[in-house]
Design a protein around this motif. Structure first.
Motif, PDB file in Angstrom:
ATOM      1  N   LEU A   1      21.057 -38.904 -42.303  1.00 58.74           N
ATOM      2  CA  LEU A   1      19.935 -38.074 -41.571  1.00 58.74           C
ATOM      3  C   LEU A   1      20.356 -36.688 -41.382  1.00 58.74           C
ATOM      4  CD1 LEU A   1      16.889 -37.979 -40.525  1.00 58.74           C
ATOM      5  CD2 LEU A   1      17.919 -39.032 -38.316  1.00 58.74           C
ATOM      6  N   ARG A   2      19.725 -35.774 -41.858  1.00 56.72           N
ATOM      7  CA  ARG A   2      19.980 -34.291 -41.337  1.00 56.72           C
ATOM      8  C   ARG A   2      19.230 -34.047 -40.061  1.00 56.72           C
ATOM      9  NH1 ARG A   2      17.519 -32.958 -46.343  1.00 56.72           N
ATOM     10  NH2 ARG A   2      16.013 -31.719 -45.153  1.00 56.72           N
ATOM     11  N   THR A   3      20.055 -33.423 -39.230  1.00 57.64           N
ATOM     12  CA  THR A   3      19.720 -33.073 -37.602  1.00 57.64           C
ATOM     13  C   THR A   3      20.112 -31.671 -37.485  1.00 57.64           C
ATOM     14  OG1 THR A   3      21.720 -33.863 -36.925  1.00 57.64           O
ATOM     15  CG2 THR A   3      19.781 -35.516 -37.221  1.00 57.64           C
ATOM     16  N   ALA A   4      19.431 -30.833 -36.390  1.00 59.46           N
ATOM     17  CA  ALA A   4      19.566 -29.893 -35.937  1.00 59.46           C
ATOM     18  C   ALA A   4      19.784 -30.126 -34.375  1.00 59.46           C
ATOM     19  CB  ALA A   4      18.568 -28.629 -36.065  1.00 59.46           C
ATOM     20  N   ASP A   5      21.006 -29.740 -33.818  1.00 56.31           N
ATOM     21  CA  ASP A   5      21.176 -29.740 -32.320  1.00 56.31           C
ATOM     22  C   ASP A   5      20.640 -28.700 -31.523  1.00 56.31           C
ATOM     23  OD1 ASP A   5      22.570 -32.060 -33.349  1.00 56.31           O
ATOM     24  OD2 ASP A   5      24.519 -31.078 -32.994  1.00 56.31           O
ATOM     25  N   GLN A   6      20.051 -28.923 -30.519  1.00 58.72           N
ATOM     26  CA  GLN A   6      19.515 -28.007 -29.619  1.00 58.72           C
ATOM     27  C   GLN A   6      19.653 -28.462 -28.193  1.00 58.72           C
ATOM     28  OE1 GLN A   6      15.243 -27.677 -30.457  1.00 58.72           O
ATOM     29  NE2 GLN A   6      15.478 -26.739 -32.239  1.00 58.72           N
ATOM     30  N   PRO A   7      19.966 -27.397 -27.326  1.00 57.12           N
ATOM     31  CA  PRO A   7      20.361 -27.806 -25.899  1.00 57.12           C
ATOM     32  C   PRO A   7      18.950 -28.529 -25.343  1.00 57.12           C
ATOM     33  CG  PRO A   7      20.694 -25.475 -26.156  1.00 57.12           C
ATOM     34  CD  PRO A   7      20.089 -26.121 -27.574  1.00 57.12           C
ATOM     35  N   GLY A   8      19.386 -29.731 -24.656  1.00 59.42           N
ATOM     36  CA  GLY A   8      18.594 -30.401 -23.982  1.00 59.42           C
ATOM     37  C   GLY A   8      17.461 -29.195 -23.132  1.00 59.42           C
ATOM     38  N   PRO A   9      16.119 -29.904 -22.602  1.00 58.92           N
ATOM     39  CA  PRO A   9      15.345 -28.864 -21.978  1.00 58.92           C
ATOM     40  C   PRO A   9      15.820 -28.845 -20.513  1.00 58.92           C
ATOM     41  CG  PRO A   9      14.227 -31.124 -22.799  1.00 58.92           C
ATOM     42  CD  PRO A   9      15.486 -31.038 -23.359  1.00 58.92           C
ATOM     43  N   ASP A  10      16.570 -29.687 -20.112  1.00 56.40           N
ATOM     44  CA  ASP A  10      16.925 -29.390 -18.797  1.00 56.40           C
ATOM     45  C   ASP A  10      18.415 -29.097 -18.621  1.00 56.40           C
ATOM     46  OD1 ASP A  10      17.913 -31.971 -19.424  1.00 56.40           O
ATOM     47  OD2 ASP A  10      16.976 -33.108 -18.059  1.00 56.40           O
TER      48      ASP A  10
END
Length: 122
Positions: A24-33
């Motif tokens: 599964l290709r994914t992109a990591d993003q900082p969590g909203p909090d």
């Protein structure tokens, strides 16, 4: 019987397939909090398939004819691949055909080969 693009290209000898897995290709993003990471799914990666085998013919010209027929499928077009277990793989593109040296075996000739495929949309 294995085939590619509805052609029996591999009848002249035994072959085996190694079918790769999926990721599964994914992109990591900082969590909203700001705690942890949020993963965003971006679909599945392509599947790699490798075929190894041997072509056998009565003479060198026969081997070259078999090899040429396989090389003609290096056209970038997706086709149906049927592996050595009879499983059907749709949308497969042949990427590489790599024949080894031609070997005389009694009155006949043989060549070992490797073919790499990719299933772009598994």
């Amino acid at each position: 019987m294995p085939s590619f693009a509805n052609l029996n290209l591999f009848d002249a000898g035994p072959c085996r397939f190694h079918v790769g897995g999926l990721t599964l290709r994914t992109a990591d993003q900082p969590g909203p909090d700001t705690n942890g990471t949020r993963l965003v799914a971006q679909g599945r990666s392509s599947r790699t398939i490798t075929q190894t085998g041997t072509l056998v013919a009565d003479d060198v010209d026969g081997l070259l004819t078999l090899s040429d027929a396989i090389e003609d499928r290096l056209d970038g077009l997706p086709n149906e691949l049927i592996d050595d277990t009879g499983r059907v793989w749709d949308g497969v593109v042949m990427l590489r055909f790599e024949p080894g040296p031609i070997v005389a075996v009694g009155p006949r000739c043989r060549v070992d080969y490797t073919i790499d495929y990719v299933q772009a949309k598994p």
